[in-house]
Write a protein that holds these residues in place. Structure first.
Motif, PDB file in Angstrom:
ATOM      1  N   ASP A 270      -6.902  63.131   3.243  1.00 38.61           N
ATOM      2  CA  ASP A 270      -6.021  62.238   3.029  1.00 38.61           C
ATOM      3  C   ASP A 270      -5.920  61.757   1.557  1.00 38.61           C
ATOM      4  O   ASP A 270      -7.126  62.324   0.916  1.00 38.61           O
ATOM      5  CB  ASP A 270      -6.035  61.012   3.877  1.00 38.61           C
ATOM      6  CG  ASP A 270      -7.278  60.299   4.022  1.00 38.61           C
ATOM      7  OD1 ASP A 270      -7.464  59.485   2.960  1.00 38.61           O
ATOM      8  OD2 ASP A 270      -8.044  60.686   4.723  1.00 38.61           O
ATOM      9  N   LEU A 271      -5.114  61.174   1.143  1.00 35.56           N
ATOM     10  CA  LEU A 271      -5.043  60.668  -0.234  1.00 35.56           C
ATOM     11  C   LEU A 271      -6.438  59.859  -0.639  1.00 35.56           C
ATOM     12  O   LEU A 271      -7.150  60.067  -1.627  1.00 35.56           O
ATOM     13  CB  LEU A 271      -3.806  59.891  -0.742  1.00 35.56           C
ATOM     14  CG  LEU A 271      -3.772  59.494  -2.298  1.00 35.56           C
ATOM     15  CD1 LEU A 271      -3.570  60.772  -3.188  1.00 35.56           C
ATOM     16  CD2 LEU A 271      -2.543  58.540  -2.232  1.00 35.56           C
ATOM     17  N   GLY A 272      -6.630  58.917   0.317  1.00 34.32           N
ATOM     18  CA  GLY A 272      -7.665  57.942  -0.067  1.00 34.32           C
ATOM     19  C   GLY A 272      -9.254  58.619  -0.176  1.00 34.32           C
ATOM     20  O   GLY A 272      -9.837  58.539  -1.153  1.00 34.32           O
ATOM     21  N   SER A 273      -9.479  59.523   0.723  1.00 29.62           N
ATOM     22  CA  SER A 273     -10.617  60.504   0.784  1.00 29.62           C
ATOM     23  C   SER A 273     -10.693  61.242  -0.644  1.00 29.62           C
ATOM     24  O   SER A 273     -11.851  61.870  -1.124  1.00 29.62           O
ATOM     25  CB  SER A 273     -10.747  61.485   2.075  1.00 29.62           C
ATOM     26  OG  SER A 273     -10.898  60.687   3.119  1.00 29.62           O
ATOM     27  N   GLY A 274      -9.504  61.849  -0.929  1.00 29.34           N
ATOM     28  CA  GLY A 274      -9.527  62.749  -2.175  1.00 29.34           C
ATOM     29  C   GLY A 274      -9.961  61.840  -3.334  1.00 29.34           C
ATOM     30  O   GLY A 274     -10.497  62.366  -4.411  1.00 29.34           O
ATOM     31  N   ILE A 275      -9.100  60.786  -3.501  1.00 26.69           N
ATOM     32  CA  ILE A 275      -9.403  59.977  -4.743  1.00 26.69           C
ATOM     33  C   ILE A 275     -10.739  59.496  -4.730  1.00 26.69           C
ATOM     34  O   ILE A 275     -11.489  59.489  -5.952  1.00 26.69           O
ATOM     35  CB  ILE A 275      -8.266  58.642  -4.660  1.00 26.69           C
ATOM     36  CG1 ILE A 275      -6.969  59.013  -5.053  1.00 26.69           C
ATOM     37  CG2 ILE A 275      -8.929  57.827  -5.721  1.00 26.69           C
ATOM     38  CD1 ILE A 275      -6.101  58.103  -4.937  1.00 26.69           C
ATOM     39  N   ALA A 276     -11.479  59.071  -3.409  1.00 30.98           N
ATOM     40  CA  ALA A 276     -12.786  58.761  -3.357  1.00 30.98           C
ATOM     41  C   ALA A 276     -13.666  59.675  -4.010  1.00 30.98           C
ATOM     42  O   ALA A 276     -14.666  59.672  -4.926  1.00 30.98           O
ATOM     43  CB  ALA A 276     -13.032  58.254  -2.144  1.00 30.98           C
ATOM     44  N   ALA A 277     -13.242  61.076  -3.520  1.00 35.02           N
ATOM     45  CA  ALA A 277     -14.305  62.248  -3.860  1.00 35.02           C
ATOM     46  C   ALA A 277     -14.252  62.248  -5.383  1.00 35.02           C
ATOM     47  O   ALA A 277     -15.192  62.846  -5.935  1.00 35.02           O
ATOM     48  CB  ALA A 277     -13.919  63.368  -2.984  1.00 35.02           C
TER      49      ALA A 277
END
Length: 169
Positions: free
Chosen positions: A51-58
């Protein structure tokens, strides 16, 4: 640009699998067997929480790294597992260096075996890794470290996987 060693002692073929944004390394394992290693973000890569949140966090903060491993019986099985959009580069390296790197990666994988999961999407086993995943230490950066352990030089921008193989002069 990957610059493999010139005239490696007891050469064996290794492969860099270029998936566009990410890369993986495939080493020989025994007679005709191969083992693929991959590094990435635990949630995004191993758990498929893309999801967007996991991608941004990574991308923006250090996150839990993961080491992935998948074994193949032979080169034909590896080639069959790769779909049409994947580039697979190959070149020769010293057998002793490839064997040493495989043992090192297997030891690293096995030290966190209690966290192992199987990801059905990419058919790989993953464990949590002791190294954090960051924008400046992603799958491609880790593959560069592995290639350097194989006596390869790597030149150029490696944030994204766009590897090519160049003959040494």
């Amino acid at each position: 640009m990957i610059i493999p060693p010139v005239d490696p002692v007891q050469p064996v073929t290794v492969y860099v699998v270029d998936l566009g944004l990410h890369s993986r390394l495939v080493l020989p394992d025994g007679d005709d067997g191969l083992v693929q290693y991959a590094y990435g973000d635990w949630r995004y890569f191993a758990l498929n929480q893309q999801d967007l949140g996991s991608g941004i966090a990574a991308l923006l903060i250090p996150t839990q790294g993961t080491l992935g491993r998948r074994k193949y019986q032979n080169i034909a099985q590896l080639q069959q597992a790769m779909d049409g959009d994947i580039t697979m580069l190959n070149f020769a390296v010293p057998r002793a260096k490839a064997t040493r790197l495989q043992k090192l990666l297997d030891k690293r994988f096995n030290q966190n075996i209690a966290t192992q999961i199987f990801n059905r999407v990419n058919q790989m086993n993953f464990v949590q890794d002791d190294l954090d995943y960051t924008l400046y230490h992603n799958s491609n950066h880790e593959v560069v470290v592995w290639l350097q352990n194989l006596d390869c030089r790597v030149e150029g921008f490696v944030l994204l996987a766009d590897f090519q193989v160049q003959s040494s002069r």
